[in-house]
Design a protein around this motif. Sequence first.
Motif, PDB file in Angstrom:
ATOM      1  N   SER A  64     -81.246  45.910  -1.542  1.00 10.97           N
ATOM      2  CA  SER A  64     -82.491  46.007  -1.975  1.00 10.97           C
ATOM      3  C   SER A  64     -83.309  45.165  -0.753  1.00 10.97           C
ATOM      4  O   SER A  64     -84.408  45.784  -0.442  1.00 10.97           O
ATOM      5  N   ILE A  65     -82.792  44.042  -0.275  1.00 10.62           N
ATOM      6  CA  ILE A  65     -83.588  43.514   1.045  1.00 10.62           C
ATOM      7  C   ILE A  65     -83.525  44.252   2.144  1.00 10.62           C
ATOM      8  O   ILE A  65     -84.425  44.307   3.056  1.00 10.62           O
ATOM      9  N   VAL A  66     -82.357  44.923   2.383  1.00  5.72           N
ATOM     10  CA  VAL A  66     -82.208  46.028   3.506  1.00  5.72           C
ATOM     11  C   VAL A  66     -83.567  47.293   3.315  1.00  5.72           C
ATOM     12  O   VAL A  66     -84.130  47.476   4.206  1.00  5.72           O
ATOM     13  N   VAL A  67     -83.495  47.611   1.897  1.00  9.19           N
ATOM     14  CA  VAL A  67     -84.640  48.525   1.686  1.00  9.19           C
ATOM     15  C   VAL A  67     -86.121  47.866   1.653  1.00  9.19           C
ATOM     16  O   VAL A  67     -86.847  48.678   2.647  1.00  9.19           O
ATOM     17  N   PHE A  68     -86.233  46.933   1.278  1.00 13.52           N
ATOM     18  CA  PHE A  68     -87.690  46.056   1.453  1.00 13.52           C
ATOM     19  C   PHE A  68     -87.991  45.993   2.981  1.00 13.52           C
ATOM     20  O   PHE A  68     -89.169  46.201   3.219  1.00 13.52           O
ATOM     21  N   LYS A  69     -87.104  45.561   3.981  1.00 12.56           N
ATOM     22  CA  LYS A  69     -87.134  45.413   5.198  1.00 12.56           C
ATOM     23  C   LYS A  69     -87.525  46.639   6.010  1.00 12.56           C
ATOM     24  O   LYS A  69     -88.601  46.634   6.581  1.00 12.56           O
ATOM     25  N   LEU A  70     -87.077  47.807   5.490  1.00 18.31           N
ATOM     26  CA  LEU A  70     -87.290  49.047   6.351  1.00 18.31           C
ATOM     27  C   LEU A  70     -88.535  49.585   5.839  1.00 18.31           C
ATOM     28  O   LEU A  70     -89.442  50.274   6.432  1.00 18.31           O
ATOM     29  N   TRP A  71     -88.854  49.235   4.529  1.00 17.67           N
ATOM     30  CA  TRP A  71     -90.235  49.447   3.883  1.00 17.67           C
ATOM     31  C   TRP A  71     -91.316  48.637   4.343  1.00 17.67           C
ATOM     32  O   TRP A  71     -92.657  48.765   3.926  1.00 17.67           O
ATOM     33  N   GLN A  72     -90.930  47.503   4.990  1.00 17.40           N
ATOM     34  CA  GLN A  72     -91.969  46.464   5.519  1.00 17.40           C
ATOM     35  C   GLN A  72     -92.742  45.729   4.354  1.00 17.40           C
ATOM     36  O   GLN A  72     -93.725  45.480   4.444  1.00 17.40           O
ATOM     37  N   VAL A  73     -91.993  45.809   3.157  1.00 22.95           N
ATOM     38  CA  VAL A  73     -92.449  44.979   2.352  1.00 22.95           C
ATOM     39  C   VAL A  73     -92.617  43.377   2.544  1.00 22.95           C
ATOM     40  O   VAL A  73     -91.538  42.568   2.756  1.00 22.95           O
ATOM     41  N   GLU A  74     -93.797  42.665   2.249  1.00 25.20           N
ATOM     42  CA  GLU A  74     -94.080  41.376   2.973  1.00 25.20           C
ATOM     43  C   GLU A  74     -93.234  40.489   2.096  1.00 25.20           C
ATOM     44  O   GLU A  74     -92.770  39.387   2.627  1.00 25.20           O
TER      45      GLU A  74
END
Length: 227
Positions: A193-203
Amino acid sequence: MKTAIAKGFWDMLPLNLAVIPWGILCGSLAVQSGFSPLEAQLMSLLVFAGSAQLVAIELIVGNASLITILVTTFIISARHFLYGLSVRHKLIDKPLKWRLSLGFLLTDELFAFSHHSRAYQGKIRLVYALVAGGSFYIAWNIWTLIGVVAGAMLPDLTQMGLDFAIASIFIALVIPSITNWPTLFACLASAVSIVVFKLWQVELGLIFAALLGMSVGYALASKRGEK
């Protein structure tokens, strides 16, 4: 007693050496960001939390508001509250001097030594924990001092990839604790999930990933009837 002192020092030595890049990075980044050498060293002496120090330095340099700095560092360091709750039953009957000293030294590294059922039981084990945690505190401040000196003399050390030491240390601390399926899936859920959130640029991706991992682990552990 001498055996406990020696064992505490030698057991923590690998982690003392592992944080060399991290401590140097904290010291050098602070100086190169406009902190005085004294201010940079005081962060390690008083805050004594590598990840919180790095984030606080970047926020201060970025002219973030005081409330932003306080809330962010509080969230990053909130895991120490959980550490304290986890070992509370082992220290609650100990004198205040032991609770205060070990509470201050209860970092990720010392907490990794706290899972033994007899940890903190008896004066010898208390001395062992104090030496282990104390040696890490001294080492952290020595590496920070080296970073402070290097930051004033050498070019930007952040370009050398020293920040990888942060990830590698946490990986080394987490892997031995993966002893069942709920823990494994909690780690996998957080990692993916952290990889996905990083790609989505979730703050707040890091926070969300941590919460998701804990939720997955708790759900699986509850289903299996585990604590």
